[in-house]
Every structure is written in C-alpha cells, then in structure tokens.
Design a protein around this motif. Structure first.
Motif, PDB file in Angstrom:
ATOM      1  N   LEU A  22       0.858  -1.080  -0.081  1.00 55.97           N
ATOM      2  CA  LEU A  22       0.051   0.010   0.061  1.00 55.97           C
ATOM      3  C   LEU A  22       0.994   1.237  -0.049  1.00 55.97           C
ATOM      4  CD1 LEU A  22      -2.928  -0.511   2.649  1.00 55.97           C
ATOM      5  CD2 LEU A  22      -3.231   0.096   0.009  1.00 55.97           C
ATOM      6  N   ASP A  23       0.522   2.175  -0.914  1.00 55.77           N
ATOM      7  CA  ASP A  23       1.085   3.525  -0.996  1.00 55.77           C
ATOM      8  C   ASP A  23       0.365   4.200   0.254  1.00 55.77           C
ATOM      9  OD1 ASP A  23       3.129   3.166  -2.525  1.00 55.77           O
ATOM     10  OD2 ASP A  23       2.344   4.090  -4.171  1.00 55.77           O
ATOM     11  N   ILE A  24       1.090   5.010   0.968  1.00 53.02           N
ATOM     12  CA  ILE A  24       0.594   5.959   2.163  1.00 53.02           C
ATOM     13  C   ILE A  24       1.173   7.210   2.105  1.00 53.02           C
ATOM     14  CG2 ILE A  24      -0.098   6.055   4.712  1.00 53.02           C
ATOM     15  CD1 ILE A  24       0.394   2.989   4.905  1.00 53.02           C
ATOM     16  N   HIS A  25       0.529   8.159   1.844  1.00 50.94           N
ATOM     17  CA  HIS A  25       0.955   9.646   1.667  1.00 50.94           C
ATOM     18  C   HIS A  25       1.076  10.156   3.049  1.00 50.94           C
ATOM     19  CE1 HIS A  25       1.057   8.530  -2.742  1.00 50.94           C
ATOM     20  NE2 HIS A  25      -0.083   7.999  -2.416  1.00 50.94           N
ATOM     21  N   LEU A  26       1.768  11.288   2.811  1.00 49.62           N
ATOM     22  CA  LEU A  26       2.220  11.949   4.089  1.00 49.62           C
ATOM     23  C   LEU A  26       0.642  12.310   4.672  1.00 49.62           C
ATOM     24  CD1 LEU A  26       4.738  14.500   2.886  1.00 49.62           C
ATOM     25  CD2 LEU A  26       5.084  13.074   4.655  1.00 49.62           C
ATOM     26  N   GLY A  27       0.651  12.145   6.150  1.00 48.18           N
ATOM     27  CA  GLY A  27      -0.620  12.216   6.844  1.00 48.18           C
ATOM     28  C   GLY A  27      -1.573  11.484   6.607  1.00 48.18           C
ATOM     29  N   GLN A  28      -1.519  10.397   5.939  1.00 45.53           N
ATOM     30  CA  GLN A  28      -2.862   9.358   5.563  1.00 45.53           C
ATOM     31  C   GLN A  28      -2.798   8.187   6.652  1.00 45.53           C
ATOM     32  OE1 GLN A  28      -2.805   8.307   1.450  1.00 45.53           O
ATOM     33  NE2 GLN A  28      -3.743  10.170   1.169  1.00 45.53           N
ATOM     34  N   SER A  29      -3.832   7.734   7.032  1.00 49.65           N
ATOM     35  CA  SER A  29      -3.926   6.547   7.991  1.00 49.65           C
ATOM     36  C   SER A  29      -4.896   5.324   7.087  1.00 49.65           C
ATOM     37  CB  SER A  29      -4.530   6.842   9.286  1.00 49.65           C
ATOM     38  OG  SER A  29      -3.838   7.927   9.882  1.00 49.65           O
ATOM     39  N   TYR A  30      -4.469   4.172   7.463  1.00 50.72           N
ATOM     40  CA  TYR A  30      -4.998   3.063   6.685  1.00 50.72           C
ATOM     41  C   TYR A  30      -5.118   1.751   7.834  1.00 50.72           C
ATOM     42  CZ  TYR A  30      -4.417   4.957   2.233  1.00 50.72           C
ATOM     43  OH  TYR A  30      -4.535   5.479   0.822  1.00 50.72           O
ATOM     44  N   SER A  31      -6.119   1.160   7.702  1.00 53.69           N
ATOM     45  CA  SER A  31      -6.322  -0.206   8.563  1.00 53.69           C
ATOM     46  C   SER A  31      -6.576  -1.155   7.511  1.00 53.69           C
ATOM     47  CB  SER A  31      -7.789  -0.020   9.405  1.00 53.69           C
ATOM     48  OG  SER A  31      -7.525   0.842  10.432  1.00 53.69           O
ATOM     49  N   GLN A  62       2.319  15.849  -3.967  1.00 48.85           N
ATOM     50  CA  GLN A  62       1.683  16.600  -2.953  1.00 48.85           C
ATOM     51  C   GLN A  62       0.501  15.767  -2.013  1.00 48.85           C
ATOM     52  OE1 GLN A  62       2.946  19.691  -2.862  1.00 48.85           O
ATOM     53  NE2 GLN A  62       3.928  19.214  -4.568  1.00 48.85           N
ATOM     54  N   SER A  63       0.448  16.385  -0.755  1.00 54.40           N
ATOM     55  CA  SER A  63      -0.559  15.678   0.134  1.00 54.40           C
ATOM     56  C   SER A  63      -1.213  16.788   0.922  1.00 54.40           C
ATOM     57  CB  SER A  63       0.314  14.457   0.898  1.00 54.40           C
ATOM     58  OG  SER A  63      -0.730  14.014   1.793  1.00 54.40           O
ATOM     59  N   TRP A  64      -2.497  16.852   0.853  1.00 50.51           N
ATOM     60  CA  TRP A  64      -3.245  17.890   1.440  1.00 50.51           C
ATOM     61  C   TRP A  64      -4.331  17.577   2.344  1.00 50.51           C
ATOM     62  CZ3 TRP A  64      -2.301  22.909   0.632  1.00 50.51           C
ATOM     63  CH2 TRP A  64      -1.569  23.294  -0.639  1.00 50.51           C
ATOM     64  N   HIS A  65      -4.523  18.207   3.210  1.00 51.89           N
ATOM     65  CA  HIS A  65      -5.395  18.090   4.362  1.00 51.89           C
ATOM     66  C   HIS A  65      -6.075  19.055   5.029  1.00 51.89           C
ATOM     67  CE1 HIS A  65      -6.750  16.191   8.542  1.00 51.89           C
ATOM     68  NE2 HIS A  65      -6.511  17.335   8.995  1.00 51.89           N
ATOM     69  N   ARG A  95     -12.511  10.688   3.392  1.00 53.34           N
ATOM     70  CA  ARG A  95     -11.415  11.069   4.084  1.00 53.34           C
ATOM     71  C   ARG A  95     -11.066  12.324   4.502  1.00 53.34           C
ATOM     72  NH1 ARG A  95      -6.912   7.921   0.890  1.00 53.34           N
ATOM     73  NH2 ARG A  95      -5.925   8.096   2.764  1.00 53.34           N
ATOM     74  N   SER A  96      -9.723  12.710   5.100  1.00 47.76           N
ATOM     75  CA  SER A  96      -9.532  13.843   5.057  1.00 47.76           C
ATOM     76  C   SER A  96      -8.178  14.563   4.719  1.00 47.76           C
ATOM     77  CB  SER A  96      -9.537  14.318   6.914  1.00 47.76           C
ATOM     78  OG  SER A  96      -8.681  13.377   7.620  1.00 47.76           O
ATOM     79  N   THR A  97      -7.356  13.273   4.279  1.00 47.53           N
ATOM     80  CA  THR A  97      -6.031  13.849   3.496  1.00 47.53           C
ATOM     81  C   THR A  97      -6.044  13.039   2.461  1.00 47.53           C
ATOM     82  OG1 THR A  97      -5.099  14.024   5.801  1.00 47.53           O
ATOM     83  CG2 THR A  97      -3.564  13.754   4.019  1.00 47.53           C
ATOM     84  N   GLN A 151       0.536  18.715   3.777  1.00 48.31           N
ATOM     85  CA  GLN A 151       1.052  17.499   4.792  1.00 48.31           C
ATOM     86  C   GLN A 151       2.558  17.404   4.822  1.00 48.31           C
ATOM     87  OE1 GLN A 151      -0.697  17.109   7.420  1.00 48.31           O
ATOM     88  NE2 GLN A 151      -2.291  15.375   7.378  1.00 48.31           N
ATOM     89  N   ASN A 152       3.194  17.833   3.869  1.00 45.89           N
ATOM     90  CA  ASN A 152       4.523  18.067   3.634  1.00 45.89           C
ATOM     91  C   ASN A 152       4.935  19.121   4.727  1.00 45.89           C
ATOM     92  OD1 ASN A 152       7.151  18.970   3.028  1.00 45.89           O
ATOM     93  ND2 ASN A 152       7.268  17.876   1.247  1.00 45.89           N
ATOM     94  N   TRP A 153       5.534  18.900   5.697  1.00 41.54           N
ATOM     95  CA  TRP A 153       5.700  19.926   6.865  1.00 41.54           C
ATOM     96  C   TRP A 153       6.632  20.936   6.270  1.00 41.54           C
ATOM     97  CZ3 TRP A 153       1.436  19.954   8.959  1.00 41.54           C
ATOM     98  CH2 TRP A 153       1.295  20.742  10.146  1.00 41.54           C
ATOM     99  N   ALA A 154       7.644  20.690   5.600  1.00 47.14           N
ATOM    100  CA  ALA A 154       8.322  21.709   5.239  1.00 47.14           C
ATOM    101  C   ALA A 154       7.781  22.712   4.283  1.00 47.14           C
ATOM    102  CB  ALA A 154       9.676  21.384   4.474  1.00 47.14           C
ATOM    103  N   ARG A 155       7.034  22.264   3.474  1.00 49.47           N
ATOM    104  CA  ARG A 155       5.986  22.962   2.765  1.00 49.47           C
ATOM    105  C   ARG A 155       4.943  23.780   3.360  1.00 49.47           C
ATOM    106  NH1 ARG A 155       5.233  22.571  -3.140  1.00 49.47           N
ATOM    107  NH2 ARG A 155       6.723  21.695  -4.130  1.00 49.47           N
ATOM    108  N   GLN A 156       4.294  23.527   4.523  1.00 55.49           N
ATOM    109  CA  GLN A 156       3.439  23.886   5.142  1.00 55.49           C
ATOM    110  C   GLN A 156       4.319  24.919   5.973  1.00 55.49           C
ATOM    111  OE1 GLN A 156       3.572  23.834   8.888  1.00 55.49           O
ATOM    112  NE2 GLN A 156       1.596  24.602   9.475  1.00 55.49           N
ATOM    113  N   TYR A 157       5.233  24.799   6.798  1.00 57.46           N
ATOM    114  CA  TYR A 157       6.030  25.839   7.487  1.00 57.46           C
ATOM    115  C   TYR A 157       6.320  27.049   6.732  1.00 57.46           C
ATOM    116  CZ  TYR A 157       9.556  27.748  10.713  1.00 57.46           C
ATOM    117  OH  TYR A 157      10.314  28.706  11.448  1.00 57.46           O
ATOM    118  N   LEU A 158       6.756  26.943   5.305  1.00 56.12           N
ATOM    119  CA  LEU A 158       7.051  28.023   4.438  1.00 56.12           C
ATOM    120  C   LEU A 158       5.884  28.634   3.709  1.00 56.12           C
ATOM    121  CD1 LEU A 158      10.708  26.879   3.323  1.00 56.12           C
ATOM    122  CD2 LEU A 158      10.308  28.455   5.072  1.00 56.12           C
ATOM    123  N   GLY A 159       4.680  28.346   3.993  1.00 57.64           N
ATOM    124  CA  GLY A 159       3.682  28.908   3.619  1.00 57.64           C
ATOM    125  C   GLY A 159       2.381  28.185   3.114  1.00 57.64           C
ATOM    126  N   GLN A 160       2.547  27.073   2.774  1.00 57.41           N
ATOM    127  CA  GLN A 160       1.574  26.263   1.780  1.00 57.41           C
ATOM    128  C   GLN A 160       0.561  25.659   2.468  1.00 57.41           C
ATOM    129  OE1 GLN A 160       2.507  22.657  -1.097  1.00 57.41           O
ATOM    130  NE2 GLN A 160       2.959  24.603  -2.117  1.00 57.41           N
TER     131      GLN A 160
END
Length: 543
Positions: free
Chosen positions: A253-262, A434-437, A469-471, A497-506
């Motif tokens: 399974l591919d799991i992208h930034l911030g995602q959760s799977y069961s 990209q990954s968005w929440h 879902r939310s992300t 959900q890429n935390w460098a991008r979030q921190y720098l304005g995304q």
C-alpha cells in the motif's frame, strides 16, 4: 396514606433516574501528559526529542464513538507548544483544533486541557505537534476510535490491534532543520525511515498462527510518501481515516503524508519471522526500514531477504488510489449504511481550484497556494474573529482559482457559508507528489488524473462510492477533485502535509460562517482558552 405517598415519591425518583441514565452523557476518558525534551537515538545518533510522559512516540489514545476525550497537557519545554489531532473533526468546536490559527500556544511551564469529542467518528488517526518545527522531534502518537457495541462492523473482531506510525526522519535536531527553512532553503533528503520511533528491526509485532490482526498504519513523516508491505502476507483493506472501504486485497500500500489506513492480516504462513517493510516512494534514492512480524511459535528464522516494492511508478499508485472506495453497505459511526449519504446527488454551489507552487520570495524559498504564501498573524485568527479584533486578517485574501502569477506573503483566509457544498480541485504542476489535509471536515474523493483539470474532467468523476477521508494525495502534473460538505462552523486549516511546505507557507484558513449565534452551530469559546497577541487579557465566557 403515608405509605402511598412514599411509594409515589420513590416511583418519581426512579423515573427521573432512569431518564437521566437513558439520556446520559457520553463516556469521558482522561489523559494527563507531560511534554518534555529527552535524548533519543532513532537512527543511532543522539538527538533532542520531544517526549510525552517520557515516551517516543507518545501514548496512544483509544476511544469509542462520541467519547469525550480530556487531555491535560503540561508544557515542560522552554518554548510554546501546541498539539493537533489529525482527522478528528472537532464538530462545532474548532477551539480545540490545536493549530496556531485557532489556538494560542501553551506557554512554557504552563498547562492547557483539550476537551475533545470524537463525535460521530470511527477509525484510525494520529496527533502531532503543530507549532514551529516540533513535528521533526517527535511528540506524535496514534488515535483509535472504535465503533459503539451496538453498531455492526463489516468484519469479525480481530485477535489483536496494532498501531504502526511510520515515516521519514532526519538526524539533525528540529531546531537545526527549522534554521535551514528560516534561512530560505529546502530541507535535505531524509536520513532514514522509522517504524514506531525505531530504525530497522527495532520493533517486533507478535502474532499467533492462524489468527487475524488489524494493523492501523499512518504516515507521520515530514516530506515523503511511503509504501508498506509484509513479507509473504496479503493485506485486506478495511478502513481509511474513518470510512469502511471495499475490502480489496493488496500486496503493498502507498501511504502518503498524513494518511492512515487499516488492514487485516491473517497469520497464515509457516511459523517463522517475516519482514514488515516501509520504503520511500517517488524518490531517486530509496530509503527503507523493517520491523518483524514474529509468529509466537517461530524458531526465529526468516524465509528470505525483505521484499522489494514499487519506487517511482506513478501510474501504479494512481490505479491503486482509484481502487480505494467506500463500502456502501457498511455502517459508519451510526447504525446506517455509509452509502445513505448520496453525495453524488447533491449540487455543489461553488468550485474552488487550489494550485501549489514553490516561489522564491524576497530571495528565500517559500511555498504557496494560488500564489499566496501564508504568514502567521500576531494573534490566532479564531481568537481575533471571536473578539472582533480588526487588522489581524481579512476575508478573501486568497482567490478561488489559480492566479498564474508569482508568489506573495499574506495571512490568507477564505470565506465559506455554513452548509454549502463545494467542489475543491487540487492542481499540481510540479514534479513531486503533494498531500493535502482539511481540518474539521471529511470529503469525498471524486476523481484524480494526470494533466490539467477542466470542467470536462467531471465526466470521469466517481459519484457513487468515492472514498471519504480528510487527507488526499495529488500526483505530479495531475489533479485531484473533492466534494466537500461545509458542515462545520469554525476557522479551519487547509494545509500541505509536507511539513516543510506547510511551515514555509503552503496553507491557509477556511472560515466557515453561520450568522446564527447558536450552540446548535458552534460552541462558545472555552472557559480555559488561552488568550495572546492582541487578545491578551481578554476574558473568555464559561461553557
């Protein structure tokens, strides 16, 4: 007569007591956390980590639908601190969201108590520090929300339930990484991957042969998508961020930034030890880490080297993403089929197109949405909105569609009407996934594809059983379309959900507004809310 009166009084008392029991409050679960610095060695190098009650990762929150979760946090760091609850919707209560746009930070040496309710939710989520770049130091942990006993679940109870928090990691301390970003540069490539806070073979999951186990897997990393697989075993997908899925079987399974799977995994192989593997996706250099799936009757031998996985194949990942759909016949948090909400039959009233970009602004690397690179205000936006403090932010400081221009700095806030139904399209013209929440909401993923989005793209939408879902991920040079019910009043963070991008304005904030000042739509400011910035000294009203 006296006996009759006593009997009548007793009967009234019993009736009142029964009424209180029948309409009683949902259960409470209490947690007390002390947040400290501590030495950690996740990749064999000493680092300053953020610990919760001395633990890295932090304690798990196990709850049941509609539980009230009370988390009292003591900030023993030497700097302000906040925790956010990724995927917990905070119904009518953005006051508890734990991001700087809604909450004042917990000052050093002080305490704040979050009062959450996992209202009408089930599933697998996680929490993490949202302020500064603390997320790179730890402070994260798992959240499970189980179904109430009377609600049917579309699979038999598993023999065990494991939480797997995986993601990329840097050997540098979070303060050094933050300094890199503040200096106008992007982060270097990660140094490794962790599984539950440890490097390869640092964690073991023990199972009994023949039994079925639930694995809740979250990507808690900073910058990289991952692939998860178990040597010699198949995975039956059953839930994604609070939604029961069609029960498809996957080898990985591919799991992208911030995602959760069961997933459900049957221990149906010969009694040995098997590798559980995570590896990076869409990176030229591939990082991997392993844990051990240990059969309780295993002699401790492995059948073969760890299995390889996909690396840069985007079409493979896109096709897998399209196969993840709702289980329309399964109950959600309430005893009715998830498909009873016919999102495909609701007319959306607004289309919002959001394009990510990586502009250089004032000689420094920044990241933007529709050309706006978010800068925090001196006062949390929700606090300023409540106290009607002017000059902190302005509505409409981000457009509904890409501008095509360069980037600029702004405290960007978008307005939305309560109970509107919107189409949101994320457009990615860059070479990276990209990954968005979206905080406070769930959404339906109705489509994703390569190339530019246009109104003709709607002909390919899944209007029947798109996953909720939310992300969500957006592949390189591709788009992802969502249907979003704006059904939660508040000030909500939409972020990379890429935390460098979030921190720098995304990121930006969505102000979902109702003109009716009613507890039915939104709870009042909590009595214990911290005030700061231009709201310092303001008094809150009690609940």
């Amino acid at each position: 007569m006296k006996q009759s009166g006593m009997t009548t009084t007793l009967m009234i008392f019993i009736v009142i007591a029964m009424a209180e029991i029948i309409s009683g409050e949902d259960p409470y679960r209490f947690f007390t956390w002390n947040v400290t610095y501590g030495d950690i060695y996740p990749l064999g190098v000493k680092q300053q980590g953020i610990l919760i009650n001395g633990q890295f990762p932090g304690p798990q929150i196990d709850s049941v639908t509609n539980d009230n979760v009370i988390v009292s946090i003591y900030n023993s760091l030497d700097e302000p601190f906040l925790i956010t609850w990724n995927g917990i919707q905070q119904r009518r209560n953005s006051w508890q969201d734990g991001v700087y746009g809604t909450n004042c930070p917990i000052p050093p040496g002080q305490n704040f108590t979050y009062i959450l309710q996992v209202k009408d939710q089930i599933g697998s989520f996680f929490y993490f520090p949202s302020l500064a770049f603390h997320r790179a130091a730890g402070g994260f942990g798992g959240i499970t929300v189980s179904s109430r006993p009377m609600i049917p679940v579309p699979f038999p109870p598993p023999a065990g339930d494991f939480t797997i928090l995986a993601g990329d990691w840097f050997k540098q301390n979070h303060t050094d990484l933050k300094a890199i970003l503040d200096g106008g540069h992007d982060l270097p490539f990660p140094d490794g991957l962790l599984i539950n806070g440890r490097g390869s073979n640092g964690f073991t999951f023990t199972v009994d042969q023949g039994k079925t186990y639930r694995l809740r897997i979250s990507n808690v990393g900073l910058t990289t998508s991952i692939n998860f697989r178990i040597q010699g075993h198949k995975m039956l997908l059953v839930e994604v961020e609070g939604t029961h899925t069609l029960q498809n079987t996957y080898s990985s399974l591919d799991i992208h930034l911030g995602q959760s799977y069961s997933v459900l995994v049957i221990a149906d192989q010969p009694p040995q030890d098997y590798y559980m593997v995570v590896s990076t996706r869409f990176t030229s250099q591939v990082l991997s880490a392993t844990s051990i799936l240990h059969y309780s009757n295993s002699p401790g031998t492995f059948p073969a080297p760890p299995p390889g996985g996909p690396t840069i194949q985007i079409d493979w990942s896109l096709n897998q993403a399209r196969s993840i759909r709702q289980n329309l016949t399964a109950s959600g948090p309430r005893p009715n089929p998830q498909g009873s909400y016919h999102y495909g039959m609701v007319n959306f009233t607004r289309t919002i197109r959001l394009a990510n970009s990586a502009p250089i602004i004032n000689g420094k690397q920044r990241y933007a949405v529709n050309s706006v690179s978010f800068i925090p205000a001196d006062t949390p936006l929700k606090i300023a909105d409540y106290f009607k403090i002017s000059g902190v932010f302005s509505i409409g400081t981000i457009s509904d569609s890409p501008t095509g221009g360069g980037g600029y700095l702004q405290t960007s806030v978008m307005a939305a009407d309560f109970r509107a139904f919107a189409e949101i399209v994320f457009e990615n013209s860059e070479d990276t996934v990209q990954s968005w929440h979206i905080d406070g909401h769930f959404f339906f993923v109705v489509g994703m594809d390569g190339g530019p989005w246009s109104s003709d793209s709607r002909t390919s939408y899944n209007l029947r059983d798109g996953i909720s879902r939310s992300t969500v991920q957006v592949y390189p040079h591709s788009w992802t379309a969502l249907y979003v019910p704006m059904d939660n009043v508040g000030m909500w963070n939409i972020r990379s959900q890429n935390w460098a991008r979030q921190y720098l304005g995304q990121q930006f904030y969505l102000r979902v507004y109702s003109p009716v000042n009613s507890w039915r739509d939104e709870y009042p400011i909590p009595k214990n809310a911290i005030t700061c910035g231009r709201a310092s000294g303001r008094k809150t009203r009690p609940l």
